[in-house]
Design a protein around this motif. Structure first.
Motif, PDB file in Angstrom:
ATOM      1  N   THR A 204       0.863  -1.175   0.000  1.00  9.32           N
ATOM      2  CA  THR A 204       0.000   0.000   0.000  1.00  9.32           C
ATOM      3  C   THR A 204       0.901   1.226   0.000  1.00  9.32           C
ATOM      4  OG1 THR A 204      -1.723  -1.125   1.263  1.00  9.32           O
ATOM      5  CG2 THR A 204      -1.779   1.284   1.232  1.00  9.32           C
ATOM      6  N   ILE A 205       0.637   2.168  -0.904  1.00 14.25           N
ATOM      7  CA  ILE A 205       1.427   3.393  -0.993  1.00 14.25           C
ATOM      8  C   ILE A 205       0.544   4.566  -0.583  1.00 14.25           C
ATOM      9  CG2 ILE A 205       2.775   4.925  -2.488  1.00 14.25           C
ATOM     10  CD1 ILE A 205       3.199   2.529  -4.370  1.00 14.25           C
ATOM     11  N   ILE A 206       1.054   5.416   0.297  1.00 14.33           N
ATOM     12  CA  ILE A 206       0.367   6.651   0.676  1.00 14.33           C
ATOM     13  C   ILE A 206       1.116   7.823   0.064  1.00 14.33           C
ATOM     14  CG2 ILE A 206      -0.388   8.143   2.561  1.00 14.33           C
ATOM     15  CD1 ILE A 206      -0.426   5.719   4.381  1.00 14.33           C
ATOM     16  N   ASN A 210      -2.338  13.907  -6.515  1.00 17.53           N
ATOM     17  CA  ASN A 210      -1.716  14.127  -7.819  1.00 17.53           C
ATOM     18  C   ASN A 210      -0.588  13.140  -8.082  1.00 17.53           C
ATOM     19  OD1 ASN A 210      -3.310  16.262  -8.686  1.00 17.53           O
ATOM     20  ND2 ASN A 210      -2.030  17.819  -7.724  1.00 17.53           N
ATOM     21  N   VAL A 211       0.137  12.803  -7.029  1.00 13.93           N
ATOM     22  CA  VAL A 211       1.247  11.862  -7.160  1.00 13.93           C
ATOM     23  C   VAL A 211       0.712  10.448  -7.363  1.00 13.93           C
ATOM     24  CG1 VAL A 211       3.281  10.900  -6.023  1.00 13.93           C
ATOM     25  CG2 VAL A 211       2.726  13.325  -5.746  1.00 13.93           C
ATOM     26  N   ALA A 212      -0.320  10.097  -6.612  1.00 13.73           N
ATOM     27  CA  ALA A 212      -0.894   8.758  -6.714  1.00 13.73           C
ATOM     28  C   ALA A 212      -1.411   8.483  -8.124  1.00 13.73           C
ATOM     29  CB  ALA A 212      -2.018   8.598  -5.694  1.00 13.73           C
ATOM     30  N   GLU A 213      -2.015   9.478  -8.729  1.00 12.50           N
ATOM     31  CA  GLU A 213      -2.551   9.311 -10.086  1.00 12.50           C
ATOM     32  C   GLU A 213      -1.438   8.985 -11.076  1.00 12.50           C
ATOM     33  OE1 GLU A 213      -5.122  11.869 -13.374  1.00 12.50           O
ATOM     34  OE2 GLU A 213      -5.093  12.501 -11.279  1.00 12.50           O
ATOM     35  N   ILE A 214      -0.303   9.657 -10.932  1.00 13.62           N
ATOM     36  CA  ILE A 214       0.846   9.390 -11.805  1.00 13.62           C
ATOM     37  C   ILE A 214       1.445   8.029 -11.484  1.00 13.62           C
ATOM     38  CG2 ILE A 214       3.162  10.190 -12.455  1.00 13.62           C
ATOM     39  CD1 ILE A 214       2.107  13.032 -11.482  1.00 13.62           C
ATOM     40  N   GLY A 215       1.543   7.742 -10.193  1.00 15.50           N
ATOM     41  CA  GLY A 215       2.161   6.491  -9.770  1.00 15.50           C
ATOM     42  C   GLY A 215       1.426   5.264 -10.253  1.00 15.50           C
ATOM     43  N   TRP A 216       0.109   5.368 -10.345  1.00 13.57           N
ATOM     44  CA  TRP A 216      -0.653   4.194 -10.771  1.00 13.57           C
ATOM     45  C   TRP A 216      -0.238   3.729 -12.169  1.00 13.57           C
ATOM     46  CZ3 TRP A 216      -2.666   0.490  -8.393  1.00 13.57           C
ATOM     47  CH2 TRP A 216      -3.579  -0.379  -9.000  1.00 13.57           C
ATOM     48  N   ARG A 217       0.177   4.672 -13.009  1.00 14.18           N
ATOM     49  CA  ARG A 217       0.651   4.284 -14.346  1.00 14.18           C
ATOM     50  C   ARG A 217       1.911   3.430 -14.250  1.00 14.18           C
ATOM     51  NH1 ARG A 217       4.271   7.028 -17.413  1.00 14.18           N
ATOM     52  NH2 ARG A 217       3.845   9.025 -16.378  1.00 14.18           N
ATOM     53  N   PHE A 218       2.847   3.834 -13.373  1.00 14.01           N
ATOM     54  CA  PHE A 218       4.074   3.052 -13.218  1.00 14.01           C
ATOM     55  C   PHE A 218       3.781   1.672 -12.626  1.00 14.01           C
ATOM     56  CE2 PHE A 218       5.889   7.380 -13.274  1.00 14.01           C
ATOM     57  CZ  PHE A 218       6.896   7.191 -14.210  1.00 14.01           C
ATOM     58  N   ILE A 219       2.840   1.619 -11.679  1.00 12.93           N
ATOM     59  CA  ILE A 219       2.468   0.334 -11.097  1.00 12.93           C
ATOM     60  C   ILE A 219       1.860  -0.568 -12.173  1.00 12.93           C
ATOM     61  CG2 ILE A 219       0.979  -0.804  -9.399  1.00 12.93           C
ATOM     62  CD1 ILE A 219       3.348   0.786  -8.205  1.00 12.93           C
ATOM     63  N   SER A 220       1.029   0.003 -13.039  1.00 11.90           N
ATOM     64  CA  SER A 220       0.403  -0.770 -14.118  1.00 11.90           C
ATOM     65  C   SER A 220       1.460  -1.280 -15.093  1.00 11.90           C
ATOM     66  CB  SER A 220      -0.626   0.092 -14.859  1.00 11.90           C
ATOM     67  OG  SER A 220      -1.645   0.523 -13.986  1.00 11.90           O
ATOM     68  N   VAL A 228      -0.517  -3.975  -5.575  1.00 10.84           N
ATOM     69  CA  VAL A 228      -0.227  -2.640  -5.034  1.00 10.84           C
ATOM     70  C   VAL A 228      -1.490  -1.797  -5.098  1.00 10.84           C
ATOM     71  CG1 VAL A 228       1.165  -0.544  -5.271  1.00 10.84           C
ATOM     72  CG2 VAL A 228       2.185  -2.772  -5.778  1.00 10.84           C
ATOM     73  N   ARG A 229      -1.752  -1.035  -4.039  1.00  9.57           N
ATOM     74  CA  ARG A 229      -2.860  -0.078  -4.039  1.00  9.57           C
ATOM     75  C   ARG A 229      -2.355   1.249  -3.485  1.00  9.57           C
ATOM     76  NH1 ARG A 229      -6.563   0.315   1.093  1.00  9.57           N
ATOM     77  NH2 ARG A 229      -5.163  -0.419   2.746  1.00  9.57           N
ATOM     78  N   TYR A 230      -3.094   2.307  -3.773  1.00 10.25           N
ATOM     79  CA  TYR A 230      -2.763   3.645  -3.287  1.00 10.25           C
ATOM     80  C   TYR A 230      -3.813   4.120  -2.282  1.00 10.25           C
ATOM     81  CZ  TYR A 230       1.182   5.212  -6.149  1.00 10.25           C
ATOM     82  OH  TYR A 230       2.421   5.388  -6.693  1.00 10.25           O
ATOM     83  N   ILE A 231      -3.350   4.851  -1.278  1.00 12.90           N
ATOM     84  CA  ILE A 231      -4.214   5.668  -0.435  1.00 12.90           C
ATOM     85  C   ILE A 231      -3.832   7.114  -0.724  1.00 12.90           C
ATOM     86  CG2 ILE A 231      -4.850   6.338   1.918  1.00 12.90           C
ATOM     87  CD1 ILE A 231      -4.216   3.517   2.833  1.00 12.90           C
ATOM     88  N   PRO A 232      -4.645   7.853  -1.498  1.00 13.55           N
ATOM     89  CA  PRO A 232      -4.293   9.240  -1.822  1.00 13.55           C
ATOM     90  C   PRO A 232      -4.474  10.137  -0.602  1.00 13.55           C
ATOM     91  CG  PRO A 232      -5.902   8.313  -3.363  1.00 13.55           C
ATOM     92  CD  PRO A 232      -5.866   7.423  -2.175  1.00 13.55           C
ATOM     93  N   GLY A 233      -3.453  10.890  -0.246  1.00 14.78           N
ATOM     94  CA  GLY A 233      -3.575  11.807   0.883  1.00 14.78           C
ATOM     95  C   GLY A 233      -2.230  12.193   1.449  1.00 14.78           C
ATOM     96  N   ASN A 234      -2.254  13.093   2.413  1.00 19.26           N
ATOM     97  CA  ASN A 234      -1.059  13.546   3.120  1.00 19.26           C
ATOM     98  C   ASN A 234      -0.684  12.484   4.145  1.00 19.26           C
ATOM     99  OD1 ASN A 234       0.838  14.790   4.776  1.00 19.26           O
ATOM    100  ND2 ASN A 234      -0.172  16.783   4.712  1.00 19.26           N
ATOM    101  N   ALA A 235       0.498  11.921   4.035  1.00 24.64           N
ATOM    102  CA  ALA A 235       0.913  10.819   4.906  1.00 24.64           C
ATOM    103  C   ALA A 235       0.909  11.203   6.378  1.00 24.64           C
ATOM    104  CB  ALA A 235       2.301  10.334   4.502  1.00 24.64           C
ATOM    105  N   VAL A 236       1.102  12.485   6.668  1.00 23.55           N
ATOM    106  CA  VAL A 236       1.111  12.931   8.061  1.00 23.55           C
ATOM    107  C   VAL A 236      -0.293  12.925   8.646  1.00 23.55           C
ATOM    108  CG1 VAL A 236       1.653  14.887   9.575  1.00 23.55           C
ATOM    109  CG2 VAL A 236       3.191  14.316   7.694  1.00 23.55           C
ATOM    110  N   GLU A 237      -1.298  13.057   7.773  1.00 22.26           N
ATOM    111  CA  GLU A 237      -2.661  13.272   8.253  1.00 22.26           C
ATOM    112  C   GLU A 237      -3.586  12.073   8.096  1.00 22.26           C
ATOM    113  OE1 GLU A 237      -3.862  16.648   5.983  1.00 22.26           O
ATOM    114  OE2 GLU A 237      -2.484  18.034   6.992  1.00 22.26           O
ATOM    115  N   VAL A 238      -3.417  11.257   7.060  1.00 21.87           N
ATOM    116  CA  VAL A 238      -4.374  10.181   6.799  1.00 21.87           C
ATOM    117  C   VAL A 238      -4.168   9.025   7.769  1.00 21.87           C
ATOM    118  CG1 VAL A 238      -4.497  10.767   4.354  1.00 21.87           C
ATOM    119  CG2 VAL A 238      -2.915   8.976   5.116  1.00 21.87           C
TER     120      VAL A 238
END
Length: 348
Positions: A204-206, A210-220, A228-238
């Protein structure tokens, strides 16, 4: 065995005007490197030496400018010029700056370092005096809300993190781990390397939306959409998922305000399963504050757009981890003379 690299690294002080000038004018050498990348000069030389005339034709740059640029690049060791006047890549340029090379990270230097990090240093004087303008970038959170800037940063950082990711996969044994949380994991370069090394690992990537959207292409593209899955958000806050076998924080702690660092350690401790491991990879200086120079300069760079960042050292970080309850499994260099890897474990 712990390797703290405790030998002093900053004992040599400068004595001459020439030494001082080499520091003051160092930006000229870096700009020459970036200009070479901008016109793809090193790729044009990848298949062998060329005359200045042939090189000018190959990349479509006037001859006088090629002569000036290649002379400058040769003077700092990035190119060689033979007795026959033919121009050739240095070994480092051939291996790391040519698009034909497996280990090319020229795009990382061209886009992130030249176009983003270099201009950020223009904020440093204002940061020192606490005089940043209202429109200045003062945090990663602020910066990553800009879709275009997030794209440039993320795509170039991916290229720069693939090599360290492969090194990390060799250094840390995750054979028994099935879950990985990559906090602030960007486009997933390190996650991809770890998942390729350990087929049973799911991650799981946090990171910011905007970064998660780009990253999903590399994961694909890596064929890891089922692992692999994404949690979109600020790592300090989510909220972080719990019961993780392993957690990775790469270049995260140096990019957040200093007050958030211990909070990240506590969140990692709570999210780990008993016996789980936390891997912290970042710029860290020695306890004597003498270096290494690249780590110290990168910390200063981060402060230029995160004024409340703290200067990390291995000693401070390991002590902070122990206070929370971590054991220290290992300390080692990951990128020599630049970054350290500290591996913590949560008692079983």
């Amino acid at each position: 065995m712990l390797d703290h690299d405790t030998a002093p690294t900053g004992d040599k002080t400068i004595e001459t005007a020439e030494d001082l000038s080499s520091i003051a004018f160092g930006f000229m050498a870096s700009k020459a490197l970036f200009a070479g990348l901008h016109v793809d000069l090193f790729s044009a030389l990848a298949d062998g030496p060329k005359t200045a005339e042939d090189l000018a034709k190959a990349i479509g740059v006037p001859l006088n400018r090629i002569v000036m640029l290649t002379t400058a690049l040769a003077s700092v060791g990035l190119l060689t010029i033979g007795d026959d006047k033919k121009i050739e890549n240095s070994p480092a340029a051939q291996n790391f700056l040519s698009k034909q090379s497996k280990y090319d990270f020229g795009d990382y230097l061209r886009y992130q370092i030249d176009q983003q990090m270099y201009p950020f240093l223009l904020q440093l004087n204002a940061v020192m005096k606490d005089d940043l303008s209202e429109d200045a970038i003062a945090s990663y959170k602020h910066w990553m809300t800009d879709e275009e800037q997030a794209s440039v940063y993320s795509e170039s950082q991916h290229a720069g993190s693939l090599g360290p990711g492969r090194t990390l996969a060799r250094k840390v044994d995750l054979a028994k781990a099935t879950s990985l949380l990559d906090v602030g994991g960007g486009t997933g370069a390190m996650t991809i390397s770890l998942c390729k090394e350990y087929p049973e690992l799911h991650a799981t990537i946090i990171d910011f939306p905007n970064v998660a959207e780009i990253g999903w292409r590399f994961i694909s593209e890596a064929g890891l959409v089922d692992r692999v899955r994404y949690i979109p958000g600020n790592a300090v806050e989510v909220q972080w998922p719990g019961n993780q076998d392993a957690i990775l924080m790469s270049y995260l702690m140096s990019g957040v305000p200093g007050d958030d660092v211990e909070g990240l350690l506590r969140k990692a401790y709570e999210a780990l399963a008993p016996g789980g491991r936390l891997m912290v990879h970042d710029f860290m200086v020695e306890e004597d504050r003498r270096g290494p120079a690249l780590a110290a300069l990168w910390q200063l760079q981060h402060m230029a757009f995160t004024p409340e960042a703290r200067s990390l050292s291995v000693g401070w970080l390991t002590e902070a981890g122990r206070k929370i309850g971590f054991a220290i499994d290992d300390v080692d260099a990951l990128i020599p003379a630049m970054t350290k890897l500290v591996v913590f474990s949560k008692p079983a």
